[in-house]
Design a protein around this motif. Sequence first.
Motif, PDB file in Angstrom:
ATOM      1  N   SER A  49       0.929  -1.333  -0.086  1.00 36.35           N
ATOM      2  CA  SER A  49       0.167  -0.011  -0.191  1.00 36.35           C
ATOM      3  C   SER A  49       0.830   1.223  -0.096  1.00 36.35           C
ATOM      4  O   SER A  49       0.484   2.418  -0.177  1.00 36.35           O
ATOM      5  CB  SER A  49      -0.816  -0.013   1.355  1.00 36.35           C
ATOM      6  N   CYS A  50       2.128   1.308   0.246  1.00 37.75           N
ATOM      7  CA  CYS A  50       2.971   2.410   0.464  1.00 37.75           C
ATOM      8  C   CYS A  50       4.061   2.668  -0.377  1.00 37.75           C
ATOM      9  O   CYS A  50       4.609   3.744  -0.433  1.00 37.75           O
ATOM     10  CB  CYS A  50       3.120   2.832   2.122  1.00 37.75           C
ATOM     11  N   CYS A  53       5.250   4.727  -3.399  1.00 39.18           N
ATOM     12  CA  CYS A  53       5.438   6.132  -3.373  1.00 39.18           C
ATOM     13  C   CYS A  53       6.430   6.538  -1.996  1.00 39.18           C
ATOM     14  O   CYS A  53       7.002   7.773  -1.924  1.00 39.18           O
ATOM     15  CB  CYS A  53       4.438   7.117  -3.134  1.00 39.18           C
ATOM     16  N   HIS A  54       6.665   5.761  -1.306  1.00 44.23           N
ATOM     17  CA  HIS A  54       7.728   5.756  -0.288  1.00 44.23           C
ATOM     18  C   HIS A  54       8.878   4.689  -0.106  1.00 44.23           C
ATOM     19  O   HIS A  54       9.145   4.308   1.063  1.00 44.23           O
ATOM     20  CB  HIS A  54       6.716   5.741   1.051  1.00 44.23           C
ATOM     21  N   GLU A  83       9.150  12.958   2.034  1.00 46.72           N
ATOM     22  CA  GLU A  83       8.398  13.065   3.283  1.00 46.72           C
ATOM     23  C   GLU A  83       9.009  11.702   4.267  1.00 46.72           C
ATOM     24  O   GLU A  83       9.053  11.754   5.578  1.00 46.72           O
ATOM     25  CB  GLU A  83       6.739  13.040   3.457  1.00 46.72           C
ATOM     26  N   GLN A 107      -2.049   9.841   9.537  1.00 46.16           N
ATOM     27  CA  GLN A 107      -2.396   9.492   8.133  1.00 46.16           C
ATOM     28  C   GLN A 107      -3.356   8.243   7.899  1.00 46.16           C
ATOM     29  O   GLN A 107      -4.563   8.428   7.143  1.00 46.16           O
ATOM     30  CB  GLN A 107      -1.241   9.357   7.226  1.00 46.16           C
ATOM     31  N   MET A 113      -3.944   8.268   3.556  1.00 47.55           N
ATOM     32  CA  MET A 113      -2.895   7.414   2.937  1.00 47.55           C
ATOM     33  C   MET A 113      -3.275   5.941   2.862  1.00 47.55           C
ATOM     34  O   MET A 113      -3.980   5.567   3.721  1.00 47.55           O
ATOM     35  CB  MET A 113      -1.592   7.559   3.617  1.00 47.55           C
ATOM     36  N   TYR A 118      -4.649   7.530  -6.174  1.00 50.13           N
ATOM     37  CA  TYR A 118      -4.143   6.192  -6.293  1.00 50.13           C
ATOM     38  C   TYR A 118      -4.909   5.059  -6.167  1.00 50.13           C
ATOM     39  O   TYR A 118      -4.776   4.198  -6.862  1.00 50.13           O
ATOM     40  CB  TYR A 118      -2.754   6.215  -5.233  1.00 50.13           C
TER      41      TYR A 118
HETATM   42  C1  HEC Z   1       0.509   7.367  -4.866  1.00 48.44           C
HETATM   43  C2  HEC Z   1       1.598   7.698  -3.720  1.00 48.44           C
HETATM   44  C3  HEC Z   1       1.632   7.484  -2.427  1.00 48.44           C
HETATM   45  C4  HEC Z   1       1.273   6.433  -1.745  1.00 48.44           C
HETATM   46  C5  HEC Z   1       0.645   4.901  -2.266  1.00 48.44           C
HETATM   47  C6  HEC Z   1       1.161   6.469  -0.420  1.00 48.44           C
HETATM   48  N1  HEC Z   1       1.621   7.874  -0.111  1.00 48.44           N
HETATM   49 FE1  HEC Z   1       2.023   8.671   1.562  1.00 48.44          FE
HETATM   50  N2  HEC Z   1       2.491  10.501   0.643  1.00 48.44           N
HETATM   51  C7  HEC Z   1       2.455  10.712  -0.784  1.00 48.44           C
HETATM   52  C8  HEC Z   1       2.766  12.015  -0.977  1.00 48.44           C
HETATM   53  C9  HEC Z   1       2.796  12.574  -2.340  1.00 48.44           C
HETATM   54  C10 HEC Z   1       3.143  12.782   0.158  1.00 48.44           C
HETATM   55  C11 HEC Z   1       3.231  14.046   0.303  1.00 48.44           C
HETATM   56  C12 HEC Z   1       2.544  15.135   0.343  1.00 48.44           C
HETATM   57  C13 HEC Z   1       1.132  15.048   1.112  1.00 48.44           C
HETATM   58  O1  HEC Z   1       1.372  15.259   2.530  1.00 48.44           O
HETATM   59  O2  HEC Z   1       0.237  14.738   0.698  1.00 48.44           O
HETATM   60  C14 HEC Z   1       2.954  11.557   1.240  1.00 48.44           C
HETATM   61  C15 HEC Z   1       3.165  11.996   2.593  1.00 48.44           C
HETATM   62  C16 HEC Z   1       3.044  10.927   3.564  1.00 48.44           C
HETATM   63  C17 HEC Z   1       3.054  11.103   4.912  1.00 48.44           C
HETATM   64  C18 HEC Z   1       3.734  12.471   5.736  1.00 48.44           C
HETATM   65  C19 HEC Z   1       2.598  13.506   5.838  1.00 48.44           C
HETATM   66  C20 HEC Z   1       2.758  14.482   6.957  1.00 48.44           C
HETATM   67  O3  HEC Z   1       2.051  14.362   8.044  1.00 48.44           O
HETATM   68  O4  HEC Z   1       3.357  15.512   6.357  1.00 48.44           O
HETATM   69  C21 HEC Z   1       2.938  10.052   5.641  1.00 48.44           C
HETATM   70  C22 HEC Z   1       3.249   9.675   6.941  1.00 48.44           C
HETATM   71  C23 HEC Z   1       2.611   9.175   4.527  1.00 48.44           C
HETATM   72  N3  HEC Z   1       2.546   9.658   3.485  1.00 48.44           N
HETATM   73  C24 HEC Z   1       2.259   7.725   4.833  1.00 48.44           C
HETATM   74  C25 HEC Z   1       1.779   6.885   3.985  1.00 48.44           C
HETATM   75  C26 HEC Z   1       1.594   5.352   4.195  1.00 48.44           C
HETATM   76  C27 HEC Z   1       1.646   4.885   5.686  1.00 48.44           C
HETATM   77  C28 HEC Z   1       1.236   4.730   3.123  1.00 48.44           C
HETATM   78  C29 HEC Z   1       0.766   3.438   2.848  1.00 48.44           C
HETATM   79  C30 HEC Z   1      -0.410   3.112   3.874  1.00 48.44           C
HETATM   80  C31 HEC Z   1       1.208   5.842   1.873  1.00 48.44           C
HETATM   81  N4  HEC Z   1       1.833   6.900   2.652  1.00 48.44           N
HETATM   82  C32 HEC Z   1       1.108   5.733   0.609  1.00 48.44           C
HETATM   83  C33 HEC Z   1       2.321   9.664  -1.698  1.00 48.44           C
HETATM   84  C34 HEC Z   1       1.996   8.441  -1.459  1.00 48.44           C
END
Ligand code: HEC
Length: 155
Positions: A49-50, A53-54, A83, A107, A113, A118
């Motif tokens: 799931s993550c 992008c991460h 991030e 999140q 997230m 996505y």
């Molecule tokens: C399609 C891409 C994508 C996926 C898949 C994704 N993220 Fe993200 N995430 C981003 C982007 C782009 C940002 C930075 C911009 C924003 O905060 O929206 C971000 C920011 C974050 C942040 C920082 C937010 C903050 O407080 O500033 C966290 C924590 C995070 N993601 C956790 C997760 C986790 C856990 C998952 C899976 C469950 C996940 N993300 C899946 C694209 C993604």
Amino acid sequence: MSKKKKILYGVLIVLVVIQFIRPARNNGELDNENAIFTSLEVGKVLQTSCFDCHSDKTNYPWYTNIQPLGWWLNNHITEGKRELNFSQFESYSLKRKLKKLKEIREQIQEGDMPLSSYTLIHSYAKLSAEQKDLLIKWTEVTTNYLSDTITQGKE
Ligand code: HEC
């Protein structure tokens, strides 16, 4: 040629040309010494799931070969990794780890997230209620564990 046709041809040419402008691929190693260390169960959910992008390795779907869709995902990867990068998590300072765990919990609780744009296409990446619980528990247990290492002066 009519004005309408000229515009249409113009748009077509631009669409063809941008197909050649491809962002560099996020195609590093998942299996490195700084990669996040979790149970297999948690790791699987994060990967599904993550990680696109991460982490340092994205599983590219076919549509990213079409621009500007590829640019759009690339933008998410760049911002997402800035991030939080699970492939580098163990190299973060203790303070940053704790901050990121808190953000992850928030999140997930807020359902922000993975990004809804996505999961619209990658429906398998949507977190079920059980998966959310699992990840939230994991952030809590890990936070407690890391906080203990501070009070015991281990770090
Ligand atoms: C399609 C891409 C994508 C996926 C898949 C994704 N993220 Fe993200 N995430 C981003 C982007 C782009 C940002 C930075 C911009 C924003 O905060 O929206 C971000 C920011 C974050 C942040 C920082 C937010 C903050 O407080 O500033 C966290 C924590 C995070 N993601 C956790 C997760 C986790 C856990 C998952 C899976 C469950 C996940 N993300 C899946 C694209 C993604």
